[in-house]
Design a protein around this motif. Structure first.
Motif, PDB file in Angstrom:
ATOM      1  N   VAL A  20       0.819   5.825  -0.355  1.00 29.12           N
ATOM      2  CA  VAL A  20       1.007   6.726  -1.496  1.00 29.12           C
ATOM      3  C   VAL A  20       2.415   7.307  -1.495  1.00 29.12           C
ATOM      4  N   ASN A  21       2.877   7.767  -0.327  1.00 32.08           N
ATOM      5  CA  ASN A  21       4.221   8.340  -0.245  1.00 32.08           C
ATOM      6  C   ASN A  21       5.296   7.314  -0.585  1.00 32.08           C
ATOM      7  N   ASP A  22       5.144   6.100  -0.100  1.00 36.51           N
ATOM      8  CA  ASP A  22       6.164   5.068  -0.337  1.00 36.51           C
ATOM      9  C   ASP A  22       6.125   4.537  -1.764  1.00 36.51           C
ATOM     10  N   ALA A  23       4.981   4.671  -2.438  1.00 38.28           N
ATOM     11  CA  ALA A  23       4.833   4.096  -3.772  1.00 38.28           C
ATOM     12  C   ALA A  23       5.807   4.690  -4.779  1.00 38.28           C
ATOM     13  N   TYR A  24       6.244   5.939  -4.546  1.00 36.59           N
ATOM     14  CA  TYR A  24       7.149   6.579  -5.489  1.00 36.59           C
ATOM     15  C   TYR A  24       8.507   5.886  -5.547  1.00 36.59           C
ATOM     16  N   GLY A  25       8.892   5.197  -4.480  1.00 35.00           N
ATOM     17  CA  GLY A  25      10.181   4.517  -4.486  1.00 35.00           C
ATOM     18  C   GLY A  25      10.056   3.011  -4.396  1.00 35.00           C
ATOM     19  N   THR A  26       8.897   2.460  -4.754  1.00 39.13           N
ATOM     20  CA  THR A  26       8.631   1.032  -4.614  1.00 39.13           C
ATOM     21  C   THR A  26       8.226   0.446  -5.955  1.00 39.13           C
ATOM     22  N   SER A  27       8.649  -0.786  -6.212  1.00 45.33           N
ATOM     23  CA  SER A  27       8.237  -1.442  -7.451  1.00 45.33           C
ATOM     24  C   SER A  27       6.740  -1.741  -7.399  1.00 45.33           C
ATOM     25  N   GLU A  28       6.132  -1.868  -8.580  1.00 47.72           N
ATOM     26  CA  GLU A  28       4.701  -2.160  -8.629  1.00 47.72           C
ATOM     27  C   GLU A  28       4.394  -3.490  -7.957  1.00 47.72           C
ATOM     28  N   GLU A  29       5.267  -4.477  -8.141  1.00 47.23           N
ATOM     29  CA  GLU A  29       5.032  -5.789  -7.530  1.00 47.23           C
ATOM     30  C   GLU A  29       5.046  -5.692  -6.009  1.00 47.23           C
ATOM     31  N   VAL A  61      -0.796  11.306  10.490  1.00 55.94           N
ATOM     32  CA  VAL A  61      -1.989  11.900   9.877  1.00 55.94           C
ATOM     33  C   VAL A  61      -1.551  12.818   8.739  1.00 55.94           C
ATOM     34  N   PRO A  62      -2.460  13.155   7.818  1.00 56.51           N
ATOM     35  CA  PRO A  62      -2.094  14.055   6.722  1.00 56.51           C
ATOM     36  C   PRO A  62      -1.618  15.417   7.210  1.00 56.51           C
ATOM     37  N   VAL A  63      -0.659  15.980   6.459  1.00 60.32           N
ATOM     38  CA  VAL A  63      -0.085  17.295   6.783  1.00 60.32           C
ATOM     39  C   VAL A  63      -0.413  18.252   5.641  1.00 60.32           C
ATOM     40  N   ILE A  64      -0.976  19.408   5.984  1.00 57.73           N
ATOM     41  CA  ILE A  64      -1.438  20.394   5.003  1.00 57.73           C
ATOM     42  C   ILE A  64      -0.609  21.664   5.152  1.00 57.73           C
ATOM     43  N   ALA A  65      -0.029  22.154   4.061  1.00 59.25           N
ATOM     44  CA  ALA A  65       0.682  23.430   4.074  1.00 59.25           C
ATOM     45  C   ALA A  65      -0.266  24.530   3.630  1.00 59.25           C
ATOM     46  N   ALA A  66      -0.318  25.619   4.394  1.00 58.25           N
ATOM     47  CA  ALA A  66      -1.117  26.801   4.043  1.00 58.25           C
ATOM     48  C   ALA A  66      -0.141  27.922   3.716  1.00 58.25           C
ATOM     49  N   ARG A  69      -9.511   7.570  10.701  1.00 62.19           N
ATOM     50  CA  ARG A  69      -8.131   7.976  10.978  1.00 62.19           C
ATOM     51  C   ARG A  69      -7.113   6.897  10.587  1.00 62.19           C
ATOM     52  N   GLN A  70      -7.362   5.656  10.985  1.00 69.82           N
ATOM     53  CA  GLN A  70      -6.393   4.599  10.706  1.00 69.82           C
ATOM     54  C   GLN A  70      -6.238   4.376   9.206  1.00 69.82           C
ATOM     55  N   ALA A  71      -7.345   4.311   8.499  1.00 72.43           N
ATOM     56  CA  ALA A  71      -7.285   4.100   7.054  1.00 72.43           C
ATOM     57  C   ALA A  71      -6.568   5.253   6.364  1.00 72.43           C
ATOM     58  N   GLN A  72      -6.847   6.481   6.788  1.00 70.30           N
ATOM     59  CA  GLN A  72      -6.189   7.639   6.190  1.00 70.30           C
ATOM     60  C   GLN A  72      -4.679   7.581   6.393  1.00 70.30           C
ATOM     61  N   GLY A  73      -4.254   7.191   7.595  1.00 70.25           N
ATOM     62  CA  GLY A  73      -2.825   7.107   7.872  1.00 70.25           C
ATOM     63  C   GLY A  73      -2.137   6.054   7.029  1.00 70.25           C
ATOM     64  N   VAL A  74      -2.777   4.899   6.874  1.00 69.24           N
ATOM     65  CA  VAL A  74      -2.196   3.836   6.044  1.00 69.24           C
ATOM     66  C   VAL A  74      -2.134   4.277   4.585  1.00 69.24           C
TER      67      VAL A  74
END
Length: 258
Positions: free
Chosen positions: A214-223, A98-103, A204-209
């Motif tokens: 999004v996190n993995d996209a930074y190290g993944t090719s667009e294809e 699930v999303p993690v929020i820093a306060a 919940r499931q959609a948010q987790g996916v």
């Protein structure tokens, strides 16, 4: 002040409280609280995690007395200590279901900044300072800090913070797009709970996916990312959350993902 701990609260959120006796300095009990808190988020009723601290300061980073003691260890033993503590905690945050929020109140320094930037969203008090303090002690960043900065900040700002050890205030971090919201002093955790409340109303499931993609996209090719999005969409479209969400949209009502 009590030691670091985690609690499950009524609004379907896990609170990781980084209290220590030294202004949030990192310790084994803090690492345990982070990792156990993220593990508790696997329960189906949990929708988010908030990482916070009492006492007006988020986290001052590494314990320099402990680092001085580690100078007597072998280099391999020092590597293992980082892997077992800080890096295991960063990996736990990154793999959260699930999303993690820093306060952030007061500031996030050194490895405390690594923890804050590893979270998915950050709310900070207006007087909070963000500091990559390592270079001031002749050390280098750990906890994935350089990777997080490369994703979030312009290169010149990352260099200024890491190489020169300069702090950046909350308002500037917000202007750079590195944090979500700046709030009044003492109001960061309340603001994080508002994010948590909004997340609790979502699927919940959609948010987790989505957070994982999004996190993995930074190290993944667009294809490769196109393929992953295709597969995730095909799976989500056949699920119960999509059935409710689509029906609610067409019926002009709010969806109930409970």
């Amino acid at each position: 002040m009590t030691l670091a701990r985690f609690d499950v609260q009524g609004d379907r959120v896990v609170i990781v409280n980084m209290n220590t006796t030294r202004r949030g300095a990192l310790s084994d009990d803090l690492y345990e609280a982070i990792q156990d808190g993220i593990a508790a988020a696997n329960a189906p009723e949990i929708r988010s995690v908030i990482v916070t601290a009492e006492g007006g300061y988020f986290c001052a980073g590494g314990n320099l007395n402990l680092l001085r003691e580690r100078r007597t260890m072998t280099e391999q033993a020092r590597r293992q200590a980082v892997d077992d503590g800080l890096h295991a905690s960063i990996r736990a945050i990154r793999s959260s279901p699930v999303p993690v929020i820093a306060a952030v109140e007061g500031g996030a320094a050194g490895a405390g900044l690594s923890i804050a930037l590893a979270c998915d969203m950050i709310v900070a008090a207006e007087d909070a300072q963000f500091l990559a303090a390592y270079v001031r002690a002749g050390l280098v960043p750990d906890g994935g800090l350089t990777a997080s900065m490369a994703r979030i900040l312009p290169r010149p700002i990352a260099m200024e913070m890491c190489v020169m050890g300069r702090s950046v205030g909350a308002s500037r971090m917000a202007d750079l797009g590195a944090i979500n919201q700046v709030v009044a002093k003492g109001a960061a955790e309340a603001a994080a709970h508002r994010y948590a409340d909004a997340l609790a109303k979502g699927p919940r499931q959609a948010q987790g996916v989505i957070r994982a993609m999004v996190n993995d996209a930074y190290g993944t090719s667009e294809e490769a990312q196109l393929d992953r999005e295709r597969d995730a969409m095909a799976h989500a479209a056949g699920g119960g959350e999509a059935a409710e969400g689509i029906a609610a949209f067409l019926e002009k009502r709010k969806p109930d993902f409970s």
